[in-house]
Design a protein around this motif. Structure first.
Motif, short mmCIF file in Angstrom:
data_model
loop_
_atom_site.label_atom_id
_atom_site.label_comp_id
_atom_site.label_asym_id
_atom_site.label_seq_id
_atom_site.Cartn_x
_atom_site.Cartn_y
_atom_site.Cartn_z
N SER A 1 2.32 8.67 6.52
CA SER A 1 0.77 8.63 7.18
C SER A 1 0.16 7.26 7.43
O SER A 1 1.08 6.56 7.17
N ARG A 18 0.58 -1.09 -0.26
CA ARG A 18 0.08 -0.62 -0.01
C ARG A 18 0.88 1.78 -0.11
O ARG A 18 0.76 2.27 0.16
N PRO A 75 -1.68 4.05 8.11
CA PRO A 75 -2.53 2.96 7.09
C PRO A 75 -4.28 3.75 7.40
O PRO A 75 -5.13 4.19 7.84
N SER A 76 -5.10 4.14 5.89
CA SER A 76 -6.46 4.54 6.40
C SER A 76 -6.84 2.78 6.03
O SER A 76 -6.70 1.83 5.68
N ALA A 77 -8.83 3.41 6.43
CA ALA A 77 -9.43 2.44 6.18
C ALA A 77 -9.55 1.09 4.64
O ALA A 77 -9.40 0.17 4.41
N ARG A 131 -0.52 5.42 -0.12
CA ARG A 131 -0.09 6.74 1.21
C ARG A 131 0.58 7.88 0.62
O ARG A 131 1.76 7.40 0.05
N ASP A 143 -6.71 1.64 3.14
CA ASP A 143 -5.74 0.13 3.34
C ASP A 143 -5.56 -0.84 3.53
O ASP A 143 -5.23 -1.75 3.24
N GLU A 144 -6.26 -1.01 4.56
CA GLU A 144 -6.61 -1.59 5.11
C GLU A 144 -7.11 -2.55 4.85
O GLU A 144 -7.56 -4.39 5.44
#
Length: 260
Positions: free
Chosen positions: A109, A101, A111-113, A105, A115-116
Motif C-alpha cells: 500500500s 511506517r 503511504p497514507s496522510a 501499513r 504516514d507522511e
C-alpha cells in the motif's frame, strides 16, 4: 506493563554471552545499560527486540512471551536503533525515515496522510527537514545516526531500544538526542558508554560485566567510585552537584597505572 527480560541466557560459538540477566524497566522511564565492551549489552538489546531468542529465560511484552506475538504486532510497539546501519539501495533521507511506517501499513500500500505526517514530524524533531531529499549515502556517520533516530520516531513506538545512539555524534547532538529521547515518554532502554550521560539522562541503570548483572538501581546507587573501579578498571572521583541524586564522574586514571 511493558518490555521485560527475565533471567535470559544466550550463548554463541559455545561461549556464554548472557547469564541469567533480568531487566525490568519502568513503563515510560529510561533504563541505561552500562558495561565494558563485550559485556553483553548489544546481545541483550537484540533479545529484547526479538531478533535473537534466549537459550533460557523469557522476554515478554505486556506479560506475553515474544514468540507468542505476531512479528508485526511487536514491530508496531518496539523500535530499534542499532549502532550502525547501511544500505546498498539508493534511498533519500525521507525514504529511510518512511521505513519506520512499514509495520503500520498493509503490504504494497502507498503511504497514507498519517504516514507522511509521522515522517514529517520525525524529520522535524531530529532537525533533518532540510535533508529530506538528500541521498542517504552522502551523509556523515553522525547524520546517519540521526536519520535512524528519525526512522524510529516515525514508527511511533511505545518501547524504544537504542544501542550506543550517541556514537559518531558531536557533543551538541549527543545532548539534543538524549533530550529528545528522554522527553518522549516511552519506555526506553539505551546502551551507553559515557557514564556521565547515563547519570544525567537515565532513571535507572543496569551494569553488565561478563554477561551478568553486577548492579541495578538509580544512578546515585550504581555509579560509585568502587563499582566503576571494579567494572571498568579506572579510578574516578564521584561528586553530586547541587546535592542532587545524579552523580558526576571525573576520571583520574587507569587502575593499572596507579602510583606510576
Amino acid at each position: 506493563m511493558t518490555l521485560r527480560a527475565e533471567r535470559v541466557t544466550r550463548t554463541a560459538g559455545g561461549r556464554l554471552i548472557l547469564d541469567g540477566v533480568t531487566v525490568t524497566p519502568a513503563p515510560g522511564g529510561v533504563t541505561g545499560l552500562l558495561g565494558p565492551n563485550g559485556s553483553g549489552k548489544s546481545t541483550l538489546l537484540r533479545l529484547l527486540s526479538g531478533v535473537l531468542a534466549p537459550a533460557s529465560g523469557v522476554v515478554t511484552l505486556d506479560g506475553r512471551p515474544l514468540p507468542e506475538l505476531r512479528r508485526r504486532e511487536v514491530a508496531r510497539r518496539v523500535a530499534v536503533v542499532e549502532q550502525q546501519a547501511d544500505t546498498l539501495v539508493e534511498l533519500t533521507v525521507a525514504d529511510v525515515v518512511r521505513l519506520g511506517r512499514i509495520p503500520h501499513r498493509r503490504a504494497w500500500s502507498a503511504p497514507s496522510a498519517a504516514d507522511e505526517r509521522a515522517v514529517g514530524d520525525a524529520l522535524r524533531r531530529t532537525g533533518l527537514t532540510d535533508r529530506a531529499a538528500q541521498p542517504w549515502h552522502t551523509l556523515s556517520g553522525g547524520e546517519r545516526q540521526r536519520v535512524q533516530i528519525a526512522r524510529a520516531l516515525a514508527q511511533e513506538p511505545r518501547e524504544l531500544l537504542l544501542d550506543e545512539p550517541t556514537n559518531h555524534l558531536d557533543i551538541q547532538h549527543q545532548l539534543d538526542l538524549l533530550d529528545l529521547v528522554t522527553g518522549l515518554g516511552v519506555t526506553t532502554i539505551v546502551a551507553l558508554h559515557d557514564l556521565n550521560l547515563a547519570a544525567a539522562y537515565c532513571d535507572r541503570l543496569v551494569v553488565l560485566r561478563g554477561g551478568r548483572v553486577t548492579a541495578a538501581g538509580t544512578p546515585r546507587e550504581v555509579l560509585t567510585a568502587e563499582r566503576v573501579a571494579e567494572v571498568y578498571g579506572v579510578r574516578v572521583e564521584v561528586t553530586h552537584p547541587d546535592a542532587g541524586d545524579r552523580p558526576h564522574l571525573r576520571v583520574l586514571g587507569s587502575l593499572s597505572r596507579k602510583g606510576s
